[in-house]
Scaffold this motif. Structure first.
Motif, short mmCIF file in Angstrom:
data_model
loop_
_atom_site.label_atom_id
_atom_site.label_comp_id
_atom_site.label_asym_id
_atom_site.label_seq_id
_atom_site.Cartn_x
_atom_site.Cartn_y
_atom_site.Cartn_z
N GLY B 90 0.78 -1.44 -0.03
CA GLY B 90 0.09 -0.11 0.03
C GLY B 90 0.83 1.28 -0.04
O GLY B 90 1.26 1.85 -1.11
N GLN B 113 -14.44 1.33 -1.59
CA GLN B 113 -13.22 0.37 -1.54
C GLN B 113 -11.98 1.42 -1.37
O GLN B 113 -10.92 1.07 -0.63
CB GLN B 113 -13.22 -0.26 -2.93
CG GLN B 113 -14.11 -1.58 -2.82
CD GLN B 113 -13.69 -2.29 -4.06
OE1 GLN B 113 -12.85 -2.96 -4.27
NE2 GLN B 113 -15.06 -2.71 -4.67
N THR B 117 -9.28 1.66 2.06
CA THR B 117 -7.93 1.66 2.01
C THR B 117 -7.29 2.57 2.66
O THR B 117 -6.22 2.59 3.31
CB THR B 117 -7.60 1.44 0.51
OG1 THR B 117 -8.30 0.49 -0.15
CG2 THR B 117 -6.21 0.81 0.58
N HIS B 121 -5.00 2.67 6.48
CA HIS B 121 -3.36 3.11 6.48
C HIS B 121 -3.15 4.36 7.13
O HIS B 121 -2.06 4.82 7.46
CB HIS B 121 -3.02 3.09 5.00
CG HIS B 121 -2.60 1.59 4.49
ND1 HIS B 121 -1.60 1.00 4.83
CD2 HIS B 121 -3.44 0.84 3.56
CE1 HIS B 121 -1.70 -0.19 4.45
NE2 HIS B 121 -2.73 -0.32 3.51
N LEU B 168 -7.21 2.93 -6.79
CA LEU B 168 -7.20 2.21 -5.61
C LEU B 168 -5.82 1.97 -5.25
O LEU B 168 -5.39 2.26 -3.97
CB LEU B 168 -7.74 1.04 -5.73
CG LEU B 168 -7.88 -0.16 -4.47
CD1 LEU B 168 -8.90 0.62 -3.57
CD2 LEU B 168 -8.67 -1.39 -5.09
N CYS B 172 -2.63 5.30 -1.33
CA CYS B 172 -1.98 5.15 -0.38
C CYS B 172 -0.57 5.95 -0.58
O CYS B 172 0.41 5.73 -0.09
CB CYS B 172 -1.75 4.04 0.46
SG CYS B 172 -3.00 3.15 1.23
#
Lengths: 334, 339, 298
Positions: B90, B113, B117, B121, B168, B172
């Motif tokens: 990620g 989604q 994520t 994180h 996606l 991160c």
């Protein structure tokens, strides 16, 4: 091989107004909509040529292949094989299939996992009444033709062969009945590049030796360029352009064909593609745009394109395209 | 050069071990990658390119055994626990796949989604995460992004789905993007859009990228350097332009020659005979030996090493030195060695 | 010319042939390597052989009663496993009982596989209206719990071995037909069936040569998992008095008659149950192993 009855000038295949809609059923089993997979296409295939068929997924190229083989029934339209219509007035579907064979994309799925290479080929020969001993001999001869030694490969099951060898078996099955036309539906697309080249060379050899006519369906423009004499371009169930390979690749007329070719990867890091020629994905074939189906992604589109569907028009000898901008029905385009 | 590279892999090997077999699928792989670089693993099916890439994040099946060392932004990936790995997957390295339909969860919307994520994180609120998700969808050029936040994966077209998966993966802000044949399943007109998108995002965000592909055309479009893989090993590495212009390894040369292009029309293709070796039954020396035109007795003595030569290139072929001399005589590019 | 050149160069680099043999051969070898399955196979073979050769190996007459020596405990002199409530030798009766119980486990499953398989393959291959007609009927029967259906049918048909065989067969047709239909539908959509159609072959020929070979594996595997259920249900029918009638030796029936003696001679009473348990568990584990053996690809 059955006789060439119509003479060399008679196209081996004439396709007229071929249409296939697949019904989409709702939860209650009612037909809610149709996928307009192939919508009124027409073209011919000449004796001894390779006709390349290109287009993106959902354009109807595989459906066309299955319609030609009569693996699915067309809703409308006719296919004429060397002057004979298919059906009760002309040649039977069985006779058609003896003269026209098909090689599929997935070399693994298209071989019965419980049959050896020889058994797989023998099956089709037995269907057409050949005795079992003779069928085995013929199967071995076909395997030899595709470069597989029957003693080494004849008793192998599909999982005991590599992808390239399996596709050779599929080709051997296709040519075993001595057909006149071979439909190659993405037949080399799943192979690794080094193996793909071997199979393309093999196909070129077989075409010369056995006097075959190919309908070569692929999404790979480089491969189609390499093998084809003429090229047919499809978009959302319609033929948008057809012509000699050098015209299509050198001087494409239809805006879609041009965009498709401009999307090709450069193969040279110094000449990278700067901007994508088209944006977005092809529309859904359940609800295609009105008029010209390409107009939603076309930079030349005007209101005329939404109003009426462009028809295939001859723009040079043997070169046809379906675009209003080309036939002067749209004022002063491009 | 005191700065640590982002990725440093030494003597990586991956074996798949079960009751019946012990199969070495990746062997003797070493490379390094700096921030902002694009490296492409080029190879045919079964060459070990995907396994090599997945090993970087230890995304391999349980029966895989990894040997050698993998350092990712200072972390020793091979020594990490599963929990520590989660912190690396990620923010450090994120992955995009060939088939977004299987990589996206079908029961949640795209927005959910991505936001999930981010929340997992980073210490941000759900509303902030949703706002970030919208920004990400705009960044990957999804039209009417606000509406698409509430779309389920099956409601999107193939190209949009691939864009959503890229969003996606970027959620991160990874330093390293791992792309596993992300355009193979796409049509030509959509493929080029996605390649251009990845190329521009990679430049914009300064991400290092590892791209796995079987298509030289794709490598030419995106890569700075490529590593050609054959039977689990690197056989040639170097800058993409140099390799395409003058391949050093016979396999690379054969691959380039057998690739169909406009100029081969009507000609016989120069194909490589035979097929890739069976990993359970490898030739004694050079894995490419049995298919090689320049095959000699010395080739069977042992696996040839990856021999470095001018221009930051290397080739796993005993003939490499001769190629270098010939190449330099011809006045080819000579650049500072990369390693 | 160059096709020949390629053929020659193809030979050495070609994928070396792994001598894997045919499909069933591979599956058998997989089972042989699975130790649990091997033990189960040995247990079943022992039960089957001792049932078949019961008249020759049994130490006594299974129907000879004696009030004097009823319910002797196991390891009594001359009676290795003791005697039942009528003084018959337990070991002999367990051996003979295997004949009825195993036949009642296997025969209805075989019959149901033939009938249900044919229905399911037909429905799956032809699809559409034929599929709908067959599967609607099958699903109605499938909706009943199998034990209830067996009891109801045996009740209607009356007791006796033949009637319980018929009722068990009818019980197993729906589940087998459903499995056959679903695997046939999958196989039917494979390219190789399409390719066979493209050669001009008739439906019958394609079903026999392409479809059956590929659906038999999953159907047989599934059917083998039903054998243990068949043994249990047939024992249950006998226990309820709907199956084998006294004095016939049948494990279910023995369990019923020895039930009253459970406080007097617990070991004797449990022995038929142990046999039912051993046979059905062995069949189950063996069919599990068979299932994973069938999965092996390449």
């Amino acid at each position: 091989m059955s006789a060439d009855r119509g003479g060399p000038a008679q196209p081996i295949l004439i396709v007229n107004g071929l249409r296939k809609y697949f019904p989409l059923r709702g939860p209650l089993g009612t037909i809610d909509a149709h996928v307009q997979a192939v919508d009124g296409i027409g073209f011919d295939v000449r004796k001894g040529e390779t006709l390349g068929v290109v287009g993106e997924s959902g354009c109807g190229k595989s459906t066309t292949a299955r319609l030609l083989m009569r693996l699915i029934e067309p809703d409308a339209g006719e296919v004429i094989f060397d002057g004979d219509p298919i059906g009760h007035r002309g040649i039977s579907i069985r006779e058609l299939r003896r003269n026209m064979q098909m090689v599929f994309q997935d070399s693994y799925a298209s071989l019965n996992p419980r049959h050896t290479a020889t058994e797989e080929i023998v099956f089709g020969l037995r269907v057409h009444g050949m005795g079992s001993k003779q069928a085995r001999e013929q199967a071995h001869a076909s395997l030899r033709l595709v470069g597989l030694e029957p003693g080494q490969f004849g008793d192998r099951y599909p999982h005991e062969m590599s992808g390239g060898q399996r596709q050779r078996v599929n080709i051997a099955r296709g040519i075993a009945l001595n057909p006149r036309v071979l439909i190659l539906d993405e037949s080399v697309s799943a192979l690794d590049k080094s193996v793909q080249a071997q199979v393309l060379n093999l196909l070129a050899d077989l075409k010369d030796r056995l006097n075959l006519t190919y309908v070569f369906i692929s999404h790979d423009l480089n491969v189609v360029h390499h093998v084809s004499d003429r090229v047919l371009v499809m978009y959302l169930g319609k033929v948008v352009e057809i012509g000699p390979v050098e015209r299509i690749y050198g001087d494409a007329a239809h805006p879609y064909t041009r965009a498709l070719f401009a999307s090709r990867l450069s193969m040279d890091p110094a000449l990278r593609v700067g901007a994508a020629p088209l944006s977005g994905d092809p529309p859904n074939p359940v609800r295609p745009p009105s008029g010209c189906r390409f107009r939603t992604r076309c930079s030349l589109a005007t209101q005329a394109c939404a109003a009426s569907e462009p028809l295939l028009r001859e723009i040079a000898p043997g070169h046809q395209a379906a675009c209003h901008a080309l036939t002067g029905e749209m004022a002063d385009a491009a | 050069m005191p700065r640590d590279p982002l990725v440093e892999v030494r003597d990586l090997s991956v074996r798949f071990v079960n009751r019946d077999i012990d199969l070495t699928v990746v062997d003797d792989v070493s490379f390094r990658l700096d921030a902002g670089e694009v490296l492409c693993f080029l190879g045919e099916s079964g060459s070990g390119k995907t396994v090599t890439m997945r090993a970087l994040l230890r995304l391999l099946p349980p029966h895989a055994r990894i040997g050698g060392s993998i350092r990712l932004a200072g972390h020793d990936v091979t020594a990490m626990s599963e929990r520590q790995l989660e912190a690396v997957r990620g923010p450090v390295g994120a992955m995009i796949f060939q088939e977004p339909m299987t990589a996206l969860d079908p029961v949640f919307t795209i927005g959910t989604q991505i936001a999930e994520t981010i929340v997992a994180h980073e210490a941000v609120s759900w509303a902030q995460a949703r706002a970030r998700a919208l920004e990400l969808l705009e960044m990957v050029q999804i039209p009417s992004a606000a509406r698409r936040l509430d779309a389920y994966p099956h409601e999107l077209s193939g190209g949009l789905r691939q864009r959503a998966m890229i969003a996606l993966a970027l959620s991160c802000k990874p330093a390293l993007l791992l792309a596993d044949e992300p355009t193979t399943a796409l049509d030509a007109t959509v493929q080029i859009q996605i390649l251009l998108l990845i190329r521009s995002l990679q430049k914009e965000l300064g991400m290092a990228t590892i791209f796995v592909t079987h298509d030289i055309g794709v490598a030419c479009e995106v890569a700075d350097r490529i590593a050609v893989m054959y039977a689990g090993r690197f056989v040639e590495t170097g800058p993409v332009a140099d390799i395409v212009a003058s391949p050093a390894h016979p396999y690379t040369a054969g691959l380039l020659r057998s690739t169909v292009s406009a100029s081969t029309r009507g000609e016989r293709l120069a194909s490589i005979p035979g097929g890739p070796p069976d990993l359970t039954d490898m030739p004694p020396g050079c894995a490419f030996g049995p298919r090689c035109v320049s095959h000699g007795a010395a080739c069977d003595a042992g696996v040839p090493p990856l021999i470095p030569f001018a221009g930051g290139r290397a080739s796993r072929c005993l003939l490499t030195k001769e190629v270098v001399h010939a190449g330099q005589g011809g006045g080819s590019v000579s650049r500072e060695a990369h390693m | 010319m160059s096709a020949a050149a390629e053929r020659i160069s193809l030979a050495p680099a070609a994928v070396k042939r792994r001598r894997t043999g045919g499909f069933w051969h591979r599956a058998a070898r997989h089972v042989m390597r699975d130790k649990v399955a091997l033990v189960c196979a040995i247990v079943l073979l022992a039960i089957a052989l001792s049932a078949i050769f019961a008249p020759w190996i049994a130490p006594a007459d299974p129907y000879k009663t004696s009030m004097l020596r009823c319910l002797l405990p196991p390891l009594s002199p001359k009676y290795l496993l003791g005697t039942d409530e009528l003084g018959r030798d337990m070991l002999t009766r367990l051996l003979y009982g295997g004949r009825v119980s195993l036949s009642m486990g296997i025969a209805p499953v075989i019959l149901a596989t033939i009938v249900g398989g044919a229905l399911g393959v037909t429905a799956g291959y032809f699809g559409r209206h034929i599929n709908m007609a067959i599967m609607r009927v099958v699903n109605v029967f499938y909706a009943f719990p199998s034990v209830l259906l067996a009891v109801a049918m045996a009740g209607v048909l009356g007791s006796g071995i033949v009637n319980s065989l018929i009722s068990l067969t009818l019980v197993f047709i729906p589940p087998i037909a459903r499995v056959a239909e679903s695997v046939t539908t999958q196989v039917r959509n494979q390219d190789y069936v399409e390719a066979a159609r493209a050669t001009g072959a008739s439906a019958g020929r394609i079903i026999v040569q392409h479809v059956l070979a590929n659906v038999m594996g999953p159907i047989v595997t599934y059917a083998s998992s039903l054998v243990s259920i068949a043994i249990i249900i047939s024992s249950g029918l006998s226990f309820l008095g709907l199956g084998a009638a006294p004095p016939l030796a049948d494990w279910g029936l023995m369990l019923n008659t020895l039930r009253q003696a459970i406080y007097v001679a617990p070991v004797n009473a449990v022995l038929p149950g142990v046999m039912i348990f051993a046979a059905s568990v062995s069949f189950n584990l063996l069919s599990d192993s068979l299932r994973s053996a069938m999965d092996v690809r390449a």
